[in-house]
Design an enzyme around this catalytic site. Sequence first.
Site, PDB file in Angstrom:
ATOM      1  N   ASP A 238     -33.830  11.431  33.015  1.00 42.06           N
ATOM      2  CA  ASP A 238     -34.343  12.470  33.907  1.00 42.06           C
ATOM      3  C   ASP A 238     -34.734  11.882  35.262  1.00 42.06           C
ATOM      4  O   ASP A 238     -34.635  10.671  35.487  1.00 42.06           O
ATOM      5  CB  ASP A 238     -35.537  13.157  33.206  1.00 42.06           C
ATOM      6  CG  ASP A 238     -35.630  14.640  33.507  1.00 42.06           C
ATOM      7  OD1 ASP A 238     -35.078  15.084  34.527  1.00 42.06           O
ATOM      8  OD2 ASP A 238     -36.291  15.359  32.727  1.00 42.06           O
TER       9      ASP A 238
ATOM     10  N   ASP B 143     -33.264  23.724  35.689  1.00 44.12           N
ATOM     11  CA  ASP B 143     -33.413  23.998  34.251  1.00 44.12           C
ATOM     12  C   ASP B 143     -32.991  25.423  33.880  1.00 44.12           C
ATOM     13  O   ASP B 143     -33.303  26.384  34.575  1.00 44.12           O
ATOM     14  CB  ASP B 143     -34.877  23.800  33.836  1.00 44.12           C
ATOM     15  CG  ASP B 143     -35.244  22.326  33.780  1.00 44.12           C
ATOM     16  OD1 ASP B 143     -34.422  21.488  34.184  1.00 44.12           O
ATOM     17  OD2 ASP B 143     -36.365  22.027  33.337  1.00 44.12           O
TER      18      ASP B 143
HETATM   19  C1  GLA Z   1     -36.749  18.317  33.173  1.00 42.85           C
HETATM   20  C2  GLA Z   1     -35.349  18.453  32.562  1.00 42.85           C
HETATM   21  C3  GLA Z   1     -35.439  19.286  31.299  1.00 42.85           C
HETATM   22  C4  GLA Z   1     -36.403  18.631  30.315  1.00 42.85           C
HETATM   23  C5  GLA Z   1     -37.769  18.447  30.958  1.00 42.85           C
HETATM   24  C6  GLA Z   1     -38.685  17.620  30.087  1.00 42.85           C
HETATM   25  O1  GLA Z   1     -37.229  19.544  33.628  1.00 42.85           O
HETATM   26  O2  GLA Z   1     -34.461  19.029  33.474  1.00 42.85           O
HETATM   27  O3  GLA Z   1     -34.162  19.433  30.715  1.00 42.85           O
HETATM   28  O4  GLA Z   1     -35.858  17.391  29.916  1.00 42.85           O
HETATM   29  O5  GLA Z   1     -37.655  17.786  32.214  1.00 42.85           O
HETATM   30  O6  GLA Z   1     -39.944  17.412  30.673  1.00 42.85           O
END
Ligand code: GLA
Length: 411
Positions: free
Chosen positions: A152, A211
């Site tokens: 990430d 997301d």
């Molecule tokens: C980010 C990623 C998500 C998830 C969250 C976890 O937002 O894009 O897919 O992994 O972090 O905290």
Amino acid sequence: MRARLFLWVAGLAALGLAVPAAAQKDATLALTPPMGWNSWNHYGCNIDEKLIKATADALVSSGLRDAGYTYVNLDDCWHGARDAAGNIQPDPVRFPSGMKALGDYLHQRGLKFGIYSDAGATTCAGRPGSQGHEFQDAAQYARWGVDYVKYDWCATGTGPAQRNPREAYATMSRAIAASGRPMVLSICEWGENQPWLWGKDVGHLWRTTGDIINCWDCTIDHGSWQSSGILPILDRQVAIRGHSGPGGWNDPDMMEVGNLASDRENRSHFALWAMLSAPLIIGTDVPGMSGQVRDILANPRIIAIGQDALGISAYPWIRTPGFEIWAKPLADGAWAIALLNRGDEPQRYTLKWTDYELKDDLKGRRADFARETYTIENSWDGEPTGTTATPLEVQVEPHDTLVFRLAPVTG
Ligand code: GLA
């Protein structure tokens, strides 16, 4: 000679082309889009070893493992603190048996083990990130038997002080290579730095967008970032479809199939992700899912479209307000066609094939229905549905998607 080599490399770097880790990535992995499950969409931070084991058992007993869903991926919040030597450890309360034992549990059941980290100092949920610990973390993952790393982009700095994304992902790619264990590297920087242009050199899939959330057609603005439902994410895949293919996939995010408002939406979301050749990562409560959701996820004909060896992402072929037909070239001269009703009213549609030609300029594939005939199979139920010599008359319910596979009539 050395000076000349330096100039050459510097020149490539200036053009943005040189990524020293290019040769490091395991090129034998992810030749078709990865399939599995991830904890985040349904459980967020609320995960522990009991849940992961129960999910693994349900993947096996429901037949989803055998349908192809082999990766079991822990997302954020599995972490504890680093030990005195700096080695990352799991949360001792949530994962008391340790990660090696969890990896063994998964491997014994024919599953693979995925884990999550971050290129910054902390993960998005504030757990320890891998910045400055990349080689140590990859070595630890290898000892645990990890097969997949989602990496990430939180806490990587802002403005000019932000980490260079190519450098950051290349470093983790090199660390994985140095660990000696093959692992898929999932690049998760939300499409902010056009990862479709460089991700393939270092990783196997890259998020294209912010997301996903479990709505059909909504976008939520969080200030510095946005999350979106199925249709806004779908629409943003069209311009970059040419960058996805075997070994390096555009990733429109983990699926919300099972979490949407209806099975029509669940069906559409699944069909569209398969049409895009997207990674098919389940994001629902597998032990508690309904039989309908299980059957959607396990549909062998839709999965085959998503796993087609050519790995060509679909394009919108015919578009009318609220109704679209997407087309995807498949191996052996076949095509998949998806009829998507984006709107709230049923849509009747008559597709007079011979008025049209399928043409994928990107890959040079064509189908001229005035000259060639194709058989039609309904991909949801496997029923033969005539040929392209006669018009296809359908009704598509609101938010639903019909899928057909066309195969050339030979001889
Ligand atoms: C980010 C990623 C998500 C998830 C969250 C976890 O937002 O894009 O897919 O992994 O972090 O905290």
